[in-house]
Write an enzyme that holds these catalytic residues in place. Structure first.
Site: not given
Ligand code: NAD
Ligand code: DAU
Length: 351
Positions: A161, A132-134, A157
């Site tokens: 990562k 992630t970019d975080e 988180y």
């Molecule tokens: P998600 O939470 O939707 O899915 C995570 C999956 O991992 C689920 O299917 C869960 O069952 C599985 N999992 C969790 N713990 C596990 C374990 N111990 N063993 C096996 N499986 C397990 O997550 P996502 O949003 O699809 O993100 C996927 C990946 O991409 C993550 O590594 C996240 O950090 C990264 N990522 C997400 C975003 C985003 O915006 N969602 C952006 C950048 C990077």
């Molecule tokens: O940048 C990549 C990341 O983006 C991934 O690595 C994470 O897995 C993914 O969850 C996401 O993280 P964020 O914290 O940016 O996403 P989230 O959807 O939780 O929140 C997006 C923005 O919205 C953040 O500034 C918090 C705000 N927010 C979020 C929720 C859930 C609100 O204002 N209200 C809310 O109820």
């Protein structure tokens, strides 16, 4: 069948993982795709119903933290490559309880690295770590994250990562494990669990519930359509250089409040509501602790070196996403009953 690659996708039942598994199954019939997932609250096999009987697809339930589970899947399918997405992914949950994040994101990743290193004595392999970019921390008003930006994680988180990224690099430098890494901005699209901003807002607008915007809604995120993220992973996995990391993003920055207003207007149209009706639901609530102000990605390395670029605009992608949620109310209902209610009460009541 003698498969060209036998690819272990961890977390393949989650949001991004399920999109990636579908893309790999359809694009590479000569690969065996092994989806390895613990099926936590975020994992959902319904996400993959359309491809579950594909001949080159196998699902194996397991925990990346367990050496027995991971060794068993490596042995059973003679895994040649890994694309690692399994993680605890929600920042708010990490603030409430960091330990699950340490276990899965750090210990689980090291366990996978260790087993891949021991299994791959010869031949060509890739361990692609999805991150992630975080990990880069929080930007001020100017600038973009590049691959050279120093790591500065702020939430439990992102700290977990960042730690996993460092272990992936360490296994490359120390043992020569053939790794690749990608760091992506915020994804959106279908099958996104409604704890995250966009699906939560869509769900609440549809159900006339308050729209909880943290703080003043001035935080900025850089949004990318999930299908464009998985295409980038496919490109990096196949064509990226070993030992390199690539940033993925679409230069698409929005403040949260602008985005919520946009969604309200779109939903008013889709639900035949009078203009302005959904916006009345916006409620400013207590800010997230340590809330990162701004993320923005410079993806020029990926664009120039591997010729990737996003395929659609945010407006097009959001409309597709809203249409998907309005059509798939059963999917949403199933996951918002039961433990989701408890999560929602704990996170949002009296906030
Ligand atoms: P998600 O939470 O939707 O899915 C995570 C999956 O991992 C689920 O299917 C869960 O069952 C599985 N999992 C969790 N713990 C596990 C374990 N111990 N063993 C096996 N499986 C397990 O997550 P996502 O949003 O699809 O993100 C996927 C990946 O991409 C993550 O590594 C996240 O950090 C990264 N990522 C997400 C975003 C985003 O915006 N969602 C952006 C950048 C990077
Ligand atoms: O940048 C990549 C990341 O983006 C991934 O690595 C994470 O897995 C993914 O969850 C996401 O993280 P964020 O914290 O940016 O996403 P989230 O959807 O939780 O929140 C997006 C923005 O919205 C953040 O500034 C918090 C705000 N927010 C979020 C929720 C859930 C609100 O204002 N209200 C809310 O109820």
């Amino acid at each position: 069948m003698d498969y060209k690659k036998r690819v272990l996708v961890t977390g393949g039942a989650g949001f991004i993982g399920s999109h990636l598994v579908r893309l790999l199954i359809n694009s590479y019939p000569n690969y065996l795709i092994v989806n390895f997932d613990k099926l936590t609250y975020a994992g959902n096999l319904e996400n993959l119903k359309d491809i579950e009987s594909a001949p080159n697809y196998v699902f194996q339930k397991g925990d990346i933290v367990s050496a027995d589970d991971v060794k068993s899947v490596f042995d059973s399918y003679q895994i040649t490559d890994v694309i690692h997405l399994a993680a605890e992914s929600h920042v708010d949950r990490s603030i409430e309880g960091p330990m699950d994040f340490v276990m899965t994101n750090v210990v689980g990743t090291v366990n996978l690295l260790q087993i891949a290193k021991d299994a791959w004595k010869e031949g060509e392999h890739v361990f692609h770590h999805v991150s992630t970019d975080e990990v880069y921390g929080s930007l001020g008003e100017e600038g973009l994250f590049t691959e050279k930006t120093p790591y500065d994680p702020r939430s439990p988180y992102s700290a977990s990562k960042a730690s996993s990224d460092h272990f992936v690099s360490a296994f490359y430098h120390t043992y020569g494990l053939p790794i690749k890494m990608s760091n992506c901005s915020n994804n959106y699209g279908s099958h996104h669990f409604p704890e995250k901003l966009i699906p939560l807002m869509i769900h609440n607008i549809q159900n006339n519930k308050p729209l909880p915007v943290y703080g003043k809604g001035e935080n900025i995120r850089d949004w990318l359509w999930v299908e464009d993220h998985v295409k980038a992973i496919d490109t990096i996995f196949h064509k990226g250089r070993i030992g390199e990391s690539y940033n993925i993003g679409g230069l698409n920055e929005w403040t949260n409040i602008e985005l919520v207003h946009f969604l309200c207007r779109l939903m008013d149209k889709k639900l035949n509501r009078t203009a302005g009706e959904s916006e009345k639901l916006i409620t400013f609530v207590t800010d997230r602790k340590g809330h990162d102000l701004r993320y923005a990605i410079d993806a020029s390395k990926l664009e120039k070196e591997l010729n990737w670029k996003p395929s659609i605009t945010f407006e097009e992608g959001l409309e597709l996403t809203v249409d998907w949620y309005l059509k798939n109310t059963e999917w949403v209902e199933k996951i918002t009953s039961g433990s989701y209610q408890q999560y929602y009460t704990q996170m949002y009541d009296n906030r």
